[in-house]
Scaffold this motif. Structure first.
Motif, PDB file in Angstrom:
ATOM      1  N   ALA A  46       0.851  -1.188   0.000  1.00  0.00           N
ATOM      2  CA  ALA A  46       0.000   0.000   0.000  1.00  0.00           C
ATOM      3  C   ALA A  46       0.884   1.233   0.000  1.00  0.00           C
ATOM      4  N   GLY A  47       0.481   2.240  -0.730  1.00  0.00           N
ATOM      5  CA  GLY A  47       1.292   3.449  -0.845  1.00  0.00           C
ATOM      6  C   GLY A  47       0.612   4.676  -0.285  1.00  0.00           C
ATOM      7  N   ASP A  48       1.411   5.601   0.200  1.00  0.00           N
ATOM      8  CA  ASP A  48       0.949   6.948   0.529  1.00  0.00           C
ATOM      9  C   ASP A  48      -0.216   6.951   1.522  1.00  0.00           C
ATOM     10  N   LEU A  49       0.052   6.411   2.721  1.00  0.00           N
ATOM     11  CA  LEU A  49      -0.960   6.455   3.773  1.00  0.00           C
ATOM     12  C   LEU A  49      -1.126   7.870   4.339  1.00  0.00           C
ATOM     13  N   HIS A  50      -0.049   8.634   4.390  1.00  0.00           N
ATOM     14  CA  HIS A  50      -0.064  10.013   4.919  1.00  0.00           C
ATOM     15  C   HIS A  50      -0.736  10.071   6.290  1.00  0.00           C
ATOM     16  N   LEU A  51      -0.337   9.175   7.182  1.00  0.00           N
ATOM     17  CA  LEU A  51      -0.886   9.182   8.534  1.00  0.00           C
ATOM     18  C   LEU A  51      -0.611  10.514   9.217  1.00  0.00           C
ATOM     19  N   GLU A  52      -1.580  10.972   9.978  1.00  0.00           N
ATOM     20  CA  GLU A  52      -1.527  12.228  10.736  1.00  0.00           C
ATOM     21  C   GLU A  52      -1.513  13.468   9.836  1.00  0.00           C
ATOM     22  N   LYS A  53      -2.071  13.348   8.650  1.00  0.00           N
ATOM     23  CA  LYS A  53      -2.223  14.545   7.811  1.00  0.00           C
ATOM     24  C   LYS A  53      -3.204  15.525   8.448  1.00  0.00           C
ATOM     25  N   GLY A  54      -4.270  14.976   9.034  1.00  0.00           N
ATOM     26  CA  GLY A  54      -5.253  15.840   9.679  1.00  0.00           C
ATOM     27  C   GLY A  54      -4.655  16.666  10.796  1.00  0.00           C
ATOM     28  N   SER A  55      -3.835  16.045  11.643  1.00  0.00           N
ATOM     29  CA  SER A  55      -3.235  16.788  12.751  1.00  0.00           C
ATOM     30  C   SER A  55      -2.194  17.789  12.255  1.00  0.00           C
ATOM     31  N   PRO A 204      -2.506   3.914  -6.440  1.00  0.00           N
ATOM     32  CA  PRO A 204      -3.207   5.068  -5.874  1.00  0.00           C
ATOM     33  C   PRO A 204      -2.794   5.284  -4.425  1.00  0.00           C
ATOM     34  N   ALA A 205      -3.066   6.457  -3.918  1.00  0.00           N
ATOM     35  CA  ALA A 205      -2.817   6.720  -2.505  1.00  0.00           C
ATOM     36  C   ALA A 205      -3.827   5.944  -1.661  1.00  0.00           C
ATOM     37  N   PHE A 206      -3.359   5.354  -0.560  1.00  0.00           N
ATOM     38  CA  PHE A 206      -4.199   4.537   0.304  1.00  0.00           C
ATOM     39  C   PHE A 206      -4.822   5.346   1.435  1.00  0.00           C
TER      40      PHE A 206
END
Length: 247
Positions: A46-55, A204-206
């Motif tokens: 899986a690619g591009d989880l971008h965890l903690e983008k919201g914070s 795609p981004a996940f």
């Protein structure tokens, strides 16, 4: 390797709604979640989880619901429960910025640790999270499960974060967040998608809060010498779409 594009780009429908096709001679199952399943290697990618983008946005005064990490990990948990992979490969930009790991809620960190337990958990470095992963390797309190890699080879596939500008047979990459717009009957719909010509594959981004770049943008289109197949994520099915139908 000489590939027959007609064979490589003849996707087979799976009962789960995924598409099965061949990239550089390797069996690839394109999941409706946006994850890639490599059955011959028991590997979930899986690619591009971008965890903690919201914070990260909240810290700059742009308020987004603070549940993106939870939602993304829940989607990943569903894939792991369904497939029981021996390897999980996160293809870069798993964290949105260098401080994202420290901002994760305790229960999200615990969920991440639980998902990684008992399997090879591999973090491929991306441009957003390289510093975060380096710092996690140093700071014992923020140590992540698994191993950090620059890239990974599985059979005929080369897994990396950012696609190379030159043709790279077997390359599997993320970074670009491809999305497709299809117009029909006077209406248009835009969906995240896989892009492949049977030689290379862009995921795609996940992540829950990730945007998308139109596949017609030169940053994506120029990577393919021949018109690629688009595999758009539907609610229940991955839809194979010819390049000529994209807008």
């Amino acid at each position: 390797m000489n590939l027959d594009p007609r064979q490589a780009l003849s996707p087979m429908r799976r009962p789960c709604g995924a598409l099965r096709l061949t990239v550089a001679g390797e069996t690839c199952v394109l999941r409706r979640s946006g994850a890639l399943w490599l059955p011959d290697h028991s590997a979930l990618v899986a690619g591009d989880l971008h965890l903690e983008k919201g914070s990260a946005f909240a810290a700059r005064g742009q308020m987004l619901p603070p549940y993106d990490s939870r939602a993304t990990l829940e989607r990943l948990a569903v894939e792991i429960a369904d497939l029981n992979p021996r390897k999980v490969v996160l293809l870069g930009d798993s964290f949105h910025d260098s401080r994202a790991i420290g901002r994760m809620a305790a229960d999200d960190r615990a969920r991440l640790d639980a998902l990684a337990r008992g399997r090879d958990w591999l973090w491929v470095e991306g441009n957003h999270d390289r510093r975060a992963l380096e710092q996690a390797d140093v700071a014992a309190l923020a140590r992540l499960p698994g191993q950090v890699l620059g890239h990974l080879t599985l059979g005929g596939l080369h897994l990396t974060h950012e696609p190379s500008a030159a043709p790279q047979p077997g390359e599997v990459a993320g970074h670009l967040h491809p999305a497709v717009r299809v117009a029909a009957y006077g209406r248009g719909v835009r969906r995240p998608c896989f892009v492949t010509d049977g030689r290379r594959l862009i995921l795609p981004a996940f992540g829950a809060f990730t945007g998308g770049l139109n596949v017609r943008d030169p940053a994506i289109a120029a990577l393919f010498e021949t018109p690629p197949l688009i595999a758009a994520l539907g609610r229940d099915t991955v839809h194979a779409i010819a390049w000529s139908r994209t807008a």
